[in-house]
Write a protein that holds these residues in place. Structure first.
Motif, PDB file in Angstrom:
ATOM      1  N   ASP A 283     -19.970   9.379   6.083  1.00 36.86           N
ATOM      2  CA  ASP A 283     -21.192   8.575   5.981  1.00 36.86           C
ATOM      3  C   ASP A 283     -21.222   7.405   6.959  1.00 36.86           C
ATOM      4  O   ASP A 283     -22.178   6.628   6.957  1.00 36.86           O
ATOM      5  CB  ASP A 283     -21.347   8.033   4.554  1.00 36.86           C
ATOM      6  N   GLY A 284     -20.161   7.269   7.761  1.00 33.39           N
ATOM      7  CA  GLY A 284     -20.095   6.155   8.693  1.00 33.39           C
ATOM      8  C   GLY A 284     -19.533   4.892   8.096  1.00 33.39           C
ATOM      9  O   GLY A 284     -19.591   3.827   8.716  1.00 33.39           O
ATOM     10  N   THR A 285     -18.967   4.977   6.886  1.00 35.77           N
ATOM     11  CA  THR A 285     -18.376   3.808   6.240  1.00 35.77           C
ATOM     12  C   THR A 285     -17.000   3.530   6.832  1.00 35.77           C
ATOM     13  O   THR A 285     -16.184   4.442   6.989  1.00 35.77           O
ATOM     14  CB  THR A 285     -18.259   4.023   4.723  1.00 35.77           C
ATOM     15  N   MET A 286     -16.727   2.285   7.136  1.00 33.15           N
ATOM     16  CA  MET A 286     -15.440   1.897   7.712  1.00 33.15           C
ATOM     17  C   MET A 286     -14.375   1.900   6.619  1.00 33.15           C
ATOM     18  O   MET A 286     -14.572   1.307   5.548  1.00 33.15           O
ATOM     19  CB  MET A 286     -15.538   0.519   8.363  1.00 33.15           C
ATOM     20  N   THR A 287     -13.253   2.562   6.900  1.00 30.07           N
ATOM     21  CA  THR A 287     -12.173   2.660   5.924  1.00 30.07           C
ATOM     22  C   THR A 287     -10.838   2.333   6.582  1.00 30.07           C
ATOM     23  O   THR A 287     -10.673   2.483   7.799  1.00 30.07           O
ATOM     24  CB  THR A 287     -12.092   4.063   5.299  1.00 30.07           C
ATOM     25  N   VAL A 288      -9.904   1.907   5.756  1.00 29.54           N
ATOM     26  CA  VAL A 288      -8.519   1.672   6.187  1.00 29.54           C
ATOM     27  C   VAL A 288      -7.609   2.367   5.186  1.00 29.54           C
ATOM     28  O   VAL A 288      -7.659   2.071   3.990  1.00 29.54           O
ATOM     29  CB  VAL A 288      -8.185   0.159   6.246  1.00 29.54           C
ATOM     30  N   ASN A 289      -6.828   3.319   5.652  1.00 33.59           N
ATOM     31  CA  ASN A 289      -5.945   4.109   4.780  1.00 33.59           C
ATOM     32  C   ASN A 289      -6.709   4.727   3.609  1.00 33.59           C
ATOM     33  O   ASN A 289      -6.237   4.770   2.478  1.00 33.59           O
ATOM     34  CB  ASN A 289      -4.791   3.233   4.250  1.00 33.59           C
ATOM     35  N   GLY A 290      -7.936   5.196   3.893  1.00 37.43           N
ATOM     36  CA  GLY A 290      -8.737   5.854   2.887  1.00 37.43           C
ATOM     37  C   GLY A 290      -9.493   4.922   1.961  1.00 37.43           C
ATOM     38  O   GLY A 290     -10.214   5.394   1.073  1.00 37.43           O
ATOM     39  N   MET A 291      -9.374   3.622   2.145  1.00 34.91           N
ATOM     40  CA  MET A 291     -10.064   2.641   1.297  1.00 34.91           C
ATOM     41  C   MET A 291     -11.152   1.933   2.091  1.00 34.91           C
ATOM     42  O   MET A 291     -10.964   1.631   3.271  1.00 34.91           O
ATOM     43  CB  MET A 291      -9.061   1.627   0.730  1.00 34.91           C
ATOM     44  N   GLN A 292     -12.288   1.701   1.456  1.00 37.67           N
ATOM     45  CA  GLN A 292     -13.424   1.089   2.126  1.00 37.67           C
ATOM     46  C   GLN A 292     -13.098  -0.333   2.568  1.00 37.67           C
ATOM     47  O   GLN A 292     -12.594  -1.138   1.792  1.00 37.67           O
ATOM     48  CB  GLN A 292     -14.642   1.074   1.208  1.00 37.67           C
ATOM     49  N   LEU A 293     -13.400  -0.608   3.829  1.00 39.65           N
ATOM     50  CA  LEU A 293     -13.215  -1.948   4.375  1.00 39.65           C
ATOM     51  C   LEU A 293     -14.418  -2.799   3.983  1.00 39.65           C
ATOM     52  O   LEU A 293     -15.575  -2.387   4.150  1.00 39.65           O
ATOM     53  CB  LEU A 293     -13.080  -1.875   5.892  1.00 39.65           C
ATOM     54  N   LEU A 294     -14.164  -3.968   3.451  1.00 37.98           N
ATOM     55  CA  LEU A 294     -15.240  -4.808   2.939  1.00 37.98           C
ATOM     56  C   LEU A 294     -15.709  -5.816   3.977  1.00 37.98           C
ATOM     57  O   LEU A 294     -14.913  -6.405   4.709  1.00 37.98           O
ATOM     58  CB  LEU A 294     -14.771  -5.555   1.682  1.00 37.98           C
ATOM     59  N   GLY A 295     -17.018  -5.997   4.008  1.00 34.36           N
ATOM     60  CA  GLY A 295     -17.633  -7.049   4.795  1.00 34.36           C
ATOM     61  C   GLY A 295     -18.167  -8.112   3.850  1.00 34.36           C
ATOM     62  O   GLY A 295     -17.971  -8.043   2.632  1.00 34.36           O
ATOM     63  N   GLU A 296     -18.875  -9.063   4.393  1.00 37.83           N
ATOM     64  CA  GLU A 296     -19.420 -10.115   3.545  1.00 37.83           C
ATOM     65  C   GLU A 296     -20.545  -9.595   2.658  1.00 37.83           C
ATOM     66  O   GLU A 296     -20.923 -10.229   1.684  1.00 37.83           O
ATOM     67  CB  GLU A 296     -19.903 -11.275   4.423  1.00 37.83           C
ATOM     68  N   GLY A 297     -21.087  -8.396   2.993  1.00 37.39           N
ATOM     69  CA  GLY A 297     -22.123  -7.792   2.176  1.00 37.39           C
ATOM     70  C   GLY A 297     -21.661  -6.561   1.430  1.00 37.39           C
ATOM     71  O   GLY A 297     -22.484  -5.792   0.945  1.00 37.39           O
TER      72      GLY A 297
END
Length: 242
Positions: free
Chosen positions: A109-123
């Motif tokens: 879906d184009g979601t940024m992940t690190v080691n399979g976990m979603q990377l969080l932004g301020e939103g």
């Protein structure tokens, strides 16, 4: 003699478990962003009537060291490392957690992940639309260049960057760092990132090997104490039996 046996066996167990901590650190020597575990121990009284002079050694392996790992240039636009103190925020299995790992990938879906976990932004989790280039600024701003020839850089979100002292953090079951009080950390605008780089583990192979050898010697000493206590018990039994 009985109290000495408790002390010797407790010390031997602490040395054995301490070796496991250092072995785990060595096993993660090449893990990007890994924070080395510290081996701490404290004395604890043995509960029960008549055991006041018996003390056990309790290992505390939930502390980490926050020294900086070596930064390695990769040139990959989605690789990012934190320069100085600070952590990335990710959505872990049990809630928000923190990591220094910065090898970002995009899911279907184009979601940024690190080691399979979603990377969080301020939103919240950062999802990128169709693009042909990604830029991550020093302050964590995530921008993209659209597919069109006349497209301009568009800011999508900003990485949620946090900061805390090592004493305030511990690791959870997923290996993520979390606050000891269970509360999410506040965003810190002073945390800086470096795009096109990855941070290695902050593990020193030499220090871990030296610590392991020291624990080996400690274990041997405790075993000698145990044998000495056992020998003294045998002598005492002979004297009592006459």
């Amino acid at each position: 003699m009985d109290a000495l046996i408790y002390t010797a066996m407790s010390g031997a167990e602490r040395a054995m478990r301490g070796q496991q901590v250092h072995a785990n650190n060595l096993a993660n020597l090449d893990t990007n962003g890994f924070r080395a575990n510290l081996e701490l121990a404290q004395s604890a009284k043995l509960p029960g009537y008549g055991y006041d002079d018996r003390h056990m050694s309790q290992l505390q392996a939930n502390a980490i060291t926050d020294r900086q790992g070596a930064l390695r240039a990769t040139g990959r636009e989605l690789d990012v490392a934190i320069s100085g103190p600070g952590y990335f925020a990710v959505q872990g299995p049990t809630g928000e957690g923190y990591t220094r790992a910065g090898a970002i990938t995009l899911d279907a879906d184009g979601t940024m992940t690190v080691n399979g976990m979603q990377l969080l932004g301020e939103g919240g989790p950062i999802t990128l639309p169709i693009h042909r280039k990604v830029e991550i600024g020093q302050d964590g701003t995530v921008s993209i260049l659209g597919p069109g020839a006349d497209a301009q850089l568009q800011v999508i979100d900003k990485l949620r960057l946090v900061r805390a002292e090592a004493s305030e953090l511990t690791k959870n079951e997923a290996g993520l760092l979390v606050a000891r009080d269970g509360q999410p950390l506040n965003t810190d605008a002073t945390v800086l990132v470096k795009a096109g780089h990855l941070e290695g583990a902050n593990v020193s192979a030499i220090e871990e090997m030296v610590a392991t050898m020291s624990l080996n010697r400690t274990f041997e000493i405790q075993m000698k104490l145990f044998k000495a206590a056992d020998s003294m018990n045998e002598i005492g039994n002979k004297l009592i039996s006459g």
